[in-house]
Design a protein around this motif. Structure first.
Motif, PDB file in Angstrom:
ATOM      1  N   LEU A 137       0.825  -1.202   0.000  1.00 46.42           N
ATOM      2  CA  LEU A 137       0.000   0.000   0.000  1.00 46.42           C
ATOM      3  C   LEU A 137       0.862   1.257   0.000  1.00 46.42           C
ATOM      4  CD1 LEU A 137      -2.818  -1.081   2.500  1.00 46.42           C
ATOM      5  CD2 LEU A 137      -2.926  -1.008   0.004  1.00 46.42           C
ATOM      6  N   GLY A 143      -3.690 -11.216   1.175  1.00 44.84           N
ATOM      7  CA  GLY A 143      -4.968 -10.619   1.548  1.00 44.84           C
ATOM      8  C   GLY A 143      -5.929 -11.632   2.135  1.00 44.84           C
ATOM      9  N   GLY A 166     -12.100  -8.334  -4.724  1.00 44.26           N
ATOM     10  CA  GLY A 166     -12.681  -7.798  -3.496  1.00 44.26           C
ATOM     11  C   GLY A 166     -13.164  -8.892  -2.577  1.00 44.26           C
ATOM     12  N   HIS A 186     -14.856  -5.136  -0.118  1.00 42.52           N
ATOM     13  CA  HIS A 186     -13.739  -4.209  -0.006  1.00 42.52           C
ATOM     14  C   HIS A 186     -12.778  -4.474  -1.161  1.00 42.52           C
ATOM     15  CE1 HIS A 186     -14.337  -2.426   4.074  1.00 42.52           C
ATOM     16  NE2 HIS A 186     -15.061  -3.530   4.249  1.00 42.52           N
ATOM     17  N   LEU A 237      -9.493  -4.856  -3.118  1.00 42.91           N
ATOM     18  CA  LEU A 237      -8.124  -5.209  -2.738  1.00 42.91           C
ATOM     19  C   LEU A 237      -7.169  -4.300  -3.497  1.00 42.91           C
ATOM     20  CD1 LEU A 237      -8.533  -9.094  -2.821  1.00 42.91           C
ATOM     21  CD2 LEU A 237      -8.978  -7.499  -0.937  1.00 42.91           C
ATOM     22  N   SER A 238      -6.989  -3.099  -2.974  1.00 45.39           N
ATOM     23  CA  SER A 238      -6.266  -2.053  -3.692  1.00 45.39           C
ATOM     24  C   SER A 238      -4.772  -2.293  -3.761  1.00 45.39           C
ATOM     25  CB  SER A 238      -6.538  -0.697  -3.029  1.00 45.39           C
ATOM     26  OG  SER A 238      -6.262  -0.753  -1.639  1.00 45.39           O
ATOM     27  N   ASP A 239      -4.277  -3.329  -3.100  1.00 48.38           N
ATOM     28  CA  ASP A 239      -2.857  -3.667  -3.232  1.00 48.38           C
ATOM     29  C   ASP A 239      -2.605  -4.561  -4.444  1.00 48.38           C
ATOM     30  OD1 ASP A 239      -4.390  -5.561  -1.619  1.00 48.38           O
ATOM     31  OD2 ASP A 239      -2.535  -6.720  -1.521  1.00 48.38           O
ATOM     32  N   GLU A 271     -12.045  -3.329   6.927  1.00 43.63           N
ATOM     33  CA  GLU A 271     -11.588  -1.958   6.689  1.00 43.63           C
ATOM     34  C   GLU A 271     -10.301  -1.681   7.454  1.00 43.63           C
ATOM     35  OE1 GLU A 271     -13.768   2.329   6.732  1.00 43.63           O
ATOM     36  OE2 GLU A 271     -13.726   1.272   8.655  1.00 43.63           O
ATOM     37  N   TRP A 284      -8.115  -1.790   3.449  1.00 47.69           N
ATOM     38  CA  TRP A 284      -8.887  -1.679   2.210  1.00 47.69           C
ATOM     39  C   TRP A 284     -10.110  -0.793   2.480  1.00 47.69           C
ATOM     40  CZ3 TRP A 284      -8.352  -7.424   3.053  1.00 47.69           C
ATOM     41  CH2 TRP A 284      -7.132  -7.898   2.543  1.00 47.69           C
ATOM     42  N   THR A 285     -10.113   0.426   1.993  1.00 49.00           N
ATOM     43  CA  THR A 285     -11.150   1.395   2.352  1.00 49.00           C
ATOM     44  C   THR A 285     -12.183   1.628   1.257  1.00 49.00           C
ATOM     45  OG1 THR A 285      -9.711   3.196   1.603  1.00 49.00           O
ATOM     46  CG2 THR A 285      -9.603   2.595   3.938  1.00 49.00           C
TER      47      THR A 285
END
Length: 531
Positions: free
Chosen positions: A38, A159, A325, A338, A340-342, A397, A401-402
């Motif tokens: 991140l 994750g 997600g 959510h 998984l922005s990584d 959260e 993961w926001t």
């Protein structure tokens, strides 16, 4: 026959698998890895873009950047100035994106006077070593060949390990329902590395079937041999009919009897059938954890699962990208996940989108990890949904993961028997309108297209005979036509074209399942020789 590439992948898998399975990931280690990802998200994207796009002559993205007048240094400046997600939206507005049709090679990539064609194989990641060949399910058209490495499974397991920890402490045993093949092996091995042992593997396709491609039979043997060398149990897939969830229920009861928590992964269709059977027979599976994915987890399906007392968290994923997600534990919708922005960036084109094949709320994916099977850059998943940032306060959260994504539906139009309508409209009619009037629930109604010898299509509206009582076929057809048409005029046109012309008939028959256990709203019989 096994190809040379398949043999090479199998040998590589067998060589690397024992060490992969001997050393599962620990939560503290996963936490450290995620924090680093991140923190370095923008830099990781730029490095991947440089290596796989700007330094690779064959990349189909290079002409798009050239057409937009964007160099690599321009990209670096843009990301540093605006941040990754905003930069990706700027690129999308400049024409650097792909629709599903373009990504899969079904239509040329056209941006104004610029035009090009691309082969789906060109989007494969040149940096990876393939250990598990696989392909997409073909639910939206022609299958796409993909290849996955153990490094990709390790990246996703980070994750998953933290998500399982967020769900709460429990002694979990994993049950998987999926056909033999790459996608199933991905999930099983990923779970192993995330610290989730496999208790049972159910398959809707007989692993001993002669119609099964030899690649799948050999992959099962290789994985079980690798697990044996690692001294890890790995059960043989057990065949269960799509309409017979009793073996799955028996496994869940046995696991709960031992004081353990069954953690079950399947399609929502299979999850609904399991819960319906449990409710009908009075079998208690409350407390079981479900992680359904592969098709929409609609409110109607979620209601059935919830009545069985099952704890459900949706999974949003695709073969092309892997996990996208994990389910929110304080959801505002049945499929609230959510992002998984990584692993990937997720944006939407917004109201400025001028491409008719790309709605404003389309889900666009961009790869961030060098282990990704495909290099995706603003590639449409074929879905639309609501992407938002909000504080839900749930343990997922807190992992980091926001961003939330929910109400995820295909924005594609279904064309059958000469008529076109939205996939979402058919879902509403078959899961809500008809059950509310005639009884039953999700998975009990289905539209089936059959191709006749002369090439014409006929349609059957199947109604589950064991669940829905006696009914008037004409009344069901009337309700269907009224509900599916956006206006009374459209409904009348459809009625004249389908029913009065003998195209549609209502039948009391069990809805058909695909090989993966999906009960699709529109089941189309395709003429194919592919096994």
């Amino acid at each position: 026959m096994i190809s040379i590439d398949d043999a090479r992948a199998g040998l590589g898998l067998l060589w690397n698998l024992p060490s992969f399975m001997r050393t599962p990931l620990q939560p503290a280690q996963a936490r450290q890895i995620l924090d680093e990802r991140l923190e370095h998200r923008e830099g990781d994207f730029l490095d991947l873009a440089r290596r796989t796009i700007f330094e690779r002559q064959q990349s189909p993205y290079r002409p798009l950047f050239t057409n937009a007048g964007c160099t690599y240094q321009d990209l670096v400046t843009l990301v540093e100035r605006e941040g990754l997600d905003s930069a990706l939206r700027t690129l999308c507005a400049a024409g650097i994106y792909l629709t599903v049709e373009e990504f899969k090679g079904r239509r040329p990539i056209v941006r104004g006077s610029f035009s090009m064609t691309a082969d789906p194989a060109q989007f494969g990641n040149p940096l990876i070593m393939v250990h598990i060949p696989t392909q997409t399910s073909g639910s939206r058209g022609k299958r796409t060949i993909a290849g996955t490495s153990l490094a990709h499974l390790r990246d996703q397991a980070v994750g998953l390990c933290l998500f399982l920890q967020a769900r709460g402490p429990a002694h979990r045993v994993h049950g998987h329902c999926g056909v033999p093949g790459g996608s199933a092996l991905h999930g099983l091995l990923r779970n192993y590395y995330a610290g989730l042992p496999l208790g049972a593997w159910f398959s809707h396709v007989d692993p001993a079937s002669p119609d099964l491609h030899p690649r799948y039979r050999w992959s099962i043997r290789i994985v079980r041999l690798g697990a044996a060398l690692a001294r890890r149990p790995f059960p043989q897939p057990r065949y269960v009919r799509p309409d017979d969830p009793d073996p799955i229920l028996a496994w869940m009861v046995a696991v709960r009897r031992e004081g353990l928590v069954p953690h079950f992964r399947s399609t929502p269709s299979t999850a609904v059938l399991v819960c319906q059977a449990a409710l009908a027979s009075g079998i208690d599976i409350s407390g079981t954890e479900f992680m359904p994915g592969g098709e929409p987890l609609t409110p109607a399906r979620m209601q059935v699962i919830a009545r069985a007392g099952v704890k459900t968290a949706a999974l949003y994923a695709s073969v092309e990208s892997g996990h996208i997600g994990y389910g929110c534990l304080a959801p505002t919708a049945s499929d609230d996940v959510h992002v998984l922005s990584d692993l990937q960036a997720v944006i939407q084109p917004g109201p400025s989108s001028l491409d008719p094949g790309l709605p404003a709320d389309a889900v666009l994916l961009t790869s961030l990890r060098p282990s990704a099977p495909f290099i995706l850059l603003n590639v449409s998943s074929g879905d639309q949904g609501r992407l938002e940032r909000r504080s839900c306060g749930c343990p997922v959260e807190a992992v980091g993961w926001t961003a939330h994504l929910h109400t995820i539906r295909s924005y594609g139009k279904l064309t059958t028997a000469g008529m076109t309508f939205l996939d979402a409209d058919l879902t509403r009619v078959l899961e809500e309108v008809l059950p509310a009037r005639f009884g039953g629930g999700p998975t009990h109604y289905q539209l089936v297209e059959d191709e006749q010898a002369d090439g014409h299509a006929t349609l059957r509206l199947l109604v589950h005979p064991a669940v829905v009582g006696p009914l008037d076929p004409d009344a069901v057809a009337d309700a269907f036509f009224t509900a599916i048409g956006s206006t009374p005029g459209a409904a009348k046109v459809m009625e004249l074209f389908w029913r009065d012309a003998g195209v549609l008939r209502v039948e009391r028959q069990v809805p058909l399942a695909t090989a993966t256990g999906k009960i699709q709203h529109l089941h189309q019989h395709r003429k194919t020789t592919e096994r």
